[in-house]
Design a protein around this motif. Structure first.
Motif, PDB file in Angstrom:
ATOM      1  N   GLU A  17     -15.289 -14.561  -2.928  1.00 24.11           N
ATOM      2  CA  GLU A  17     -15.137 -13.609  -4.027  1.00 24.11           C
ATOM      3  C   GLU A  17     -16.494 -13.104  -4.509  1.00 24.11           C
ATOM      4  N   GLU A  18     -17.448 -14.011  -4.654  1.00 24.91           N
ATOM      5  CA  GLU A  18     -18.742 -13.633  -5.214  1.00 24.91           C
ATOM      6  C   GLU A  18     -19.632 -12.907  -4.214  1.00 24.91           C
ATOM      7  N   MET A  19     -19.253 -12.921  -2.924  1.00 25.42           N
ATOM      8  CA  MET A  19     -20.017 -12.176  -1.925  1.00 25.42           C
ATOM      9  C   MET A  19     -19.561 -10.728  -1.820  1.00 25.42           C
ATOM     10  N   CYS A  20     -18.383 -10.420  -2.353  1.00 19.14           N
ATOM     11  CA  CYS A  20     -17.782  -9.103  -2.133  1.00 19.14           C
ATOM     12  C   CYS A  20     -17.910  -8.242  -3.375  1.00 19.14           C
ATOM     13  N   GLU A  21     -18.545  -7.092  -3.229  1.00 25.66           N
ATOM     14  CA  GLU A  21     -18.664  -6.183  -4.354  1.00 25.66           C
ATOM     15  C   GLU A  21     -17.349  -5.460  -4.575  1.00 25.66           C
ATOM     16  N   VAL A  22     -17.136  -5.036  -5.818  1.00 25.78           N
ATOM     17  CA  VAL A  22     -15.921  -4.307  -6.170  1.00 25.78           C
ATOM     18  C   VAL A  22     -16.328  -2.985  -6.794  1.00 25.78           C
ATOM     19  N   GLY A  23     -15.421  -2.008  -6.743  1.00 24.46           N
ATOM     20  CA  GLY A  23     -15.722  -0.711  -7.329  1.00 24.46           C
ATOM     21  C   GLY A  23     -16.588   0.127  -6.413  1.00 24.46           C
ATOM     22  N   PRO A  24     -17.069   1.269  -6.925  1.00 24.99           N
ATOM     23  CA  PRO A  24     -17.878   2.179  -6.112  1.00 24.99           C
ATOM     24  C   PRO A  24     -19.137   1.506  -5.600  1.00 24.99           C
ATOM     25  N   SER A  25     -19.465   1.771  -4.351  1.00 24.54           N
ATOM     26  CA  SER A  25     -20.674   1.194  -3.764  1.00 24.54           C
ATOM     27  C   SER A  25     -21.868   2.084  -4.079  1.00 24.54           C
ATOM     28  N   GLY A  26     -23.037   1.515  -4.044  1.00 21.10           N
ATOM     29  CA  GLY A  26     -24.260   2.264  -4.329  1.00 21.10           C
ATOM     30  C   GLY A  26     -25.413   1.312  -4.476  1.00 21.10           C
ATOM     31  N   LYS A  27     -26.502   1.787  -5.080  1.00 25.44           N
ATOM     32  CA  LYS A  27     -27.679   0.945  -5.254  1.00 25.44           C
ATOM     33  C   LYS A  27     -27.372  -0.220  -6.194  1.00 25.44           C
ATOM     34  N   MET A  28     -26.492   0.010  -7.186  1.00 23.80           N
ATOM     35  CA  MET A  28     -26.072  -1.056  -8.085  1.00 23.80           C
ATOM     36  C   MET A  28     -24.622  -1.403  -7.749  1.00 23.80           C
ATOM     37  N   ALA A  29     -24.351  -2.664  -7.509  1.00 21.66           N
ATOM     38  CA  ALA A  29     -23.021  -3.090  -7.108  1.00 21.66           C
ATOM     39  C   ALA A  29     -22.423  -4.022  -8.149  1.00 21.66           C
ATOM     40  N   LEU A  30     -21.094  -4.009  -8.242  1.00 20.20           N
ATOM     41  CA  LEU A  30     -20.376  -4.810  -9.217  1.00 20.20           C
ATOM     42  C   LEU A  30     -19.684  -5.963  -8.506  1.00 20.20           C
ATOM     43  N   PHE A  31     -19.854  -7.171  -9.058  1.00 25.13           N
ATOM     44  CA  PHE A  31     -19.277  -8.368  -8.458  1.00 25.13           C
ATOM     45  C   PHE A  31     -18.427  -9.100  -9.488  1.00 25.13           C
ATOM     46  N   THR A  32     -17.446  -9.853  -9.001  1.00 27.72           N
ATOM     47  CA  THR A  32     -16.527 -10.578  -9.872  1.00 27.72           C
ATOM     48  C   THR A  32     -16.824 -12.067  -9.841  1.00 27.72           C
ATOM     49  N   HIS A  33     -16.739 -12.697 -11.014  1.00 30.84           N
ATOM     50  CA  HIS A  33     -16.809 -14.151 -11.124  1.00 30.84           C
ATOM     51  C   HIS A  33     -15.495 -14.612 -11.754  1.00 30.84           C
ATOM     52  N   LEU A  34     -14.664 -15.300 -10.980  1.00 31.34           N
ATOM     53  CA  LEU A  34     -13.365 -15.730 -11.481  1.00 31.34           C
ATOM     54  C   LEU A  34     -13.476 -17.083 -12.166  1.00 31.34           C
ATOM     55  N   CYS A  35     -12.727 -17.222 -13.267  1.00 27.38           N
ATOM     56  CA  CYS A  35     -12.645 -18.537 -13.903  1.00 27.38           C
ATOM     57  C   CYS A  35     -11.856 -19.506 -13.034  1.00 27.38           C
ATOM     58  N   ASP A  36     -10.903 -18.970 -12.288  1.00 29.10           N
ATOM     59  CA  ASP A  36     -10.092 -19.754 -11.355  1.00 29.10           C
ATOM     60  C   ASP A  36      -9.599 -18.780 -10.294  1.00 29.10           C
ATOM     61  N   PRO A  37      -9.562 -19.152  -9.018  1.00 31.93           N
ATOM     62  CA  PRO A  37      -9.181 -18.198  -7.970  1.00 31.93           C
ATOM     63  C   PRO A  37      -7.821 -17.538  -8.163  1.00 31.93           C
ATOM     64  N   VAL A  38      -6.875 -18.228  -8.801  1.00 32.79           N
ATOM     65  CA  VAL A  38      -5.546 -17.627  -8.993  1.00 32.79           C
ATOM     66  C   VAL A  38      -5.360 -17.086 -10.402  1.00 32.79           C
ATOM     67  N   SER A  39      -6.430 -17.042 -11.191  1.00 35.75           N
ATOM     68  CA  SER A  39      -6.297 -16.661 -12.590  1.00 35.75           C
ATOM     69  C   SER A  39      -5.835 -15.222 -12.776  1.00 35.75           C
ATOM     70  N   ARG A  40      -6.083 -14.359 -11.812  1.00 35.30           N
ATOM     71  CA  ARG A  40      -5.718 -12.948 -11.975  1.00 35.30           C
ATOM     72  C   ARG A  40      -4.269 -12.663 -11.627  1.00 35.30           C
ATOM     73  N   VAL A  41      -3.542 -13.634 -11.131  1.00 33.56           N
ATOM     74  CA  VAL A  41      -2.126 -13.407 -10.821  1.00 33.56           C
ATOM     75  C   VAL A  41      -1.201 -14.454 -11.423  1.00 33.56           C
ATOM     76  N   CYS A  42      -1.743 -15.559 -11.896  1.00 33.09           N
ATOM     77  CA  CYS A  42      -0.895 -16.683 -12.297  1.00 33.09           C
ATOM     78  C   CYS A  42      -0.078 -16.407 -13.558  1.00 33.09           C
ATOM     79  N   HIS A  43      -0.342 -15.310 -14.261  1.00 32.94           N
ATOM     80  CA  HIS A  43       0.442 -14.992 -15.447  1.00 32.94           C
ATOM     81  C   HIS A  43       1.653 -14.120 -15.121  1.00 32.94           C
ATOM     82  N   SER A  44       1.820 -13.753 -13.868  1.00 35.43           N
ATOM     83  CA  SER A  44       2.970 -12.960 -13.450  1.00 35.43           C
ATOM     84  C   SER A  44       4.159 -13.862 -13.152  1.00 35.43           C
ATOM     85  N   PRO A  45       5.381 -13.300 -13.162  1.00 39.94           N
ATOM     86  CA  PRO A  45       6.577 -14.128 -12.939  1.00 39.94           C
ATOM     87  C   PRO A  45       6.566 -14.881 -11.609  1.00 39.94           C
TER      88      PRO A  45
END
Length: 401
Positions: free
Chosen positions: A24-52
């Motif tokens: 996760e931390e090796m992969c940039e998200v959003g538009p690519s360019g000279k400045m890149a955006l990266f994600t740091h998750l509190c837990d790998p499943v934290s972005r989906v675990c609140h769904s049914p």
């Protein structure tokens, strides 16, 4: 490396966590360019675990080291895909629901791309979607991410569907003033649910389990704004039902979601000059808060965000009231230690003019792609949802941002 040496399997939180976080931390998200955006998750499943219903898969190299080189998350919910008129024209239209799957966070290690790993992960997730009875699957990607767009549209059968805008505003050291023309009320979850079900249930992508969203610990609150001379001011509030039966000429509503507890973002690749200029604006803003200097927060280290969802309203002054609610959201994010506030709206959202944002931080066209998984057409009047025209508004589920 041969593609057949990569195994796709269900994520094991005990043995896979560190490997998944590394990808996760090796992969940039959003538009690519000279400045890149990266994600740091509190837990790998934290972005989906609140769904049914949710699932996370990892791609692992077979062999003694068993290195994780890719991952994908998916969740399933029931959401609105259209509306049908009531048999009595004066009454509210009825939503048409579908079982909807969402792909979130497809990541492949930069050193293992172009080997078919992403395709294997998507196919594995789609098999689970079909087993659970999902009728459609959709995903979001940056429109300039050619590799992602090509994978989903050319190889996986997805169609370009919607192009909403992600609007991002920095959180300043000073608080934003809220116009005295507005009175803002904090709604109980029950009142918020009533507002959303009665006025937004036919909005595309509206989740049928909105009650679970509003009562989730990450949902900070729902707020409604009216003008101070309105008969529906705070002293006269008798509940959401009474409010909707006789609403004021103009009103607006939004909810705030705490993404900071799920993930943090970080901008990398900024020059020393950019960092120094941003720091200078922050120092000036802290020292002279009454000047309301538009300072640049520290985005070059992990920062959190609050997400504004469920934006809506009615009347000629609704956009002004939305702006007041966004100022409240900014101040809540400031008190919560966040770097930005963000929201996502349809490209033609009527209230977009009331949402403050910095264009440099925002994304005018976030590309959503959709695919029909079911063979039969159980959507009633909608038919094939993938061919429906874009509506003026959408409801972005904060659990999937």
């Amino acid at each position: 490396m041969r593609e057949e040496l990569v195994v796709v399997r269900v994520f094991d939180p005990e043995r896979d966590r560190h490997g998944a976080e590394a990808v996760e931390e090796m992969c940039e998200v959003g538009p690519s360019g000279k400045m890149a955006l990266f994600t740091h998750l509190c837990d790998p499943v934290s972005r989906v675990c609140h769904s049914p219903a949710y699932l996370m898969l990892v791609a692992e190299i077979a062999g003694p080291e068993k290195e994780i080189v890719g991952l994908i998350r998916g969740c399933i919910k029931t959401a609105t895909c259209g509306k049908k008129p009531h048999r009595y024209p004066a009454r509210q239209q009825n939503p048409i629901y579908t079982k909807l799957a969402y792909i979130l966070g497809l990541r492949v290690s930069p050193s293992h791309r172009r080997l078919g790993i992403g395709l294997k992960l998507v196919k594995g997730m789609e098999e689970w979607f079909k087993e659970k009875g999902a009728e459609y699957a959709y995903m979001a990607t940056d429109k300039d991410n050619e590799a992602s767009v090509k994978l989903f549209t050319a190889r996986c059968g997805y169609s370009k569907f919607r192009t909403p805008s992600i609007l991002v505003n920095p959180v300043f050291a000073h608080r934003l003033p809220v116009t005295r023309r507005a009175i803002i009320l904090r709604l109980s979850p029950a009142d918020a649910e009533t507002i959303y079900r009665r006025r937004f249930a036919t909005t595309e992508f509206f989740p049928r389990d909105i009650d679970a969203v509003l009562r989730n610990p990450l949902s900070i609150g729902t707020f409604i704004a009216v003008f101070s001379d309105s008969r529906s001011a705070s002293a006269n509030w008798t509940g959401a039902g009474s409010f909707l039966d006789d609403p004021p000429e103009s009103w607006a509503v939004l909810s705030v979601w705490n993404c900071k507890e799920v993930f943090r973002m970080e901008v990398r690749g900024a020059s020393r000059l950019r960092r120094a200029l941003a720091r200078a604006t922050r120092l000036a803003d802290r020292a002279l808060q009454w000047l309301q200097i538009p300072s640049i927060p520290d985005l070059f280290h992990p920062f959190g965000l609050y997400f504004l969802y469920g934006l809506g309203g009615d009347g000629p002054g609704a956009a002004e009231l939305v702006r007041a609610l966004c100022a409240l959201g900014h101040n809540l994010a400031r008190d919560g230690g966040c770097g930005v506030v963000a929201t996502e709206v349809a490209a033609c959202e009527p209230l977009r003019g009331g949402i403050p944002h910095w264009r440099r931080l925002s994304c005018d066209e976030d590309l959503w792609c959709v695919k029909r998984l079911a063979d039969d057409y159980s959507d009633g009047a909608v038919g094939d949802w993938t061919k429906s025209p874009p509506p003026p508004s959408i409801f972005v589920d904060p659990r999937e941002f």
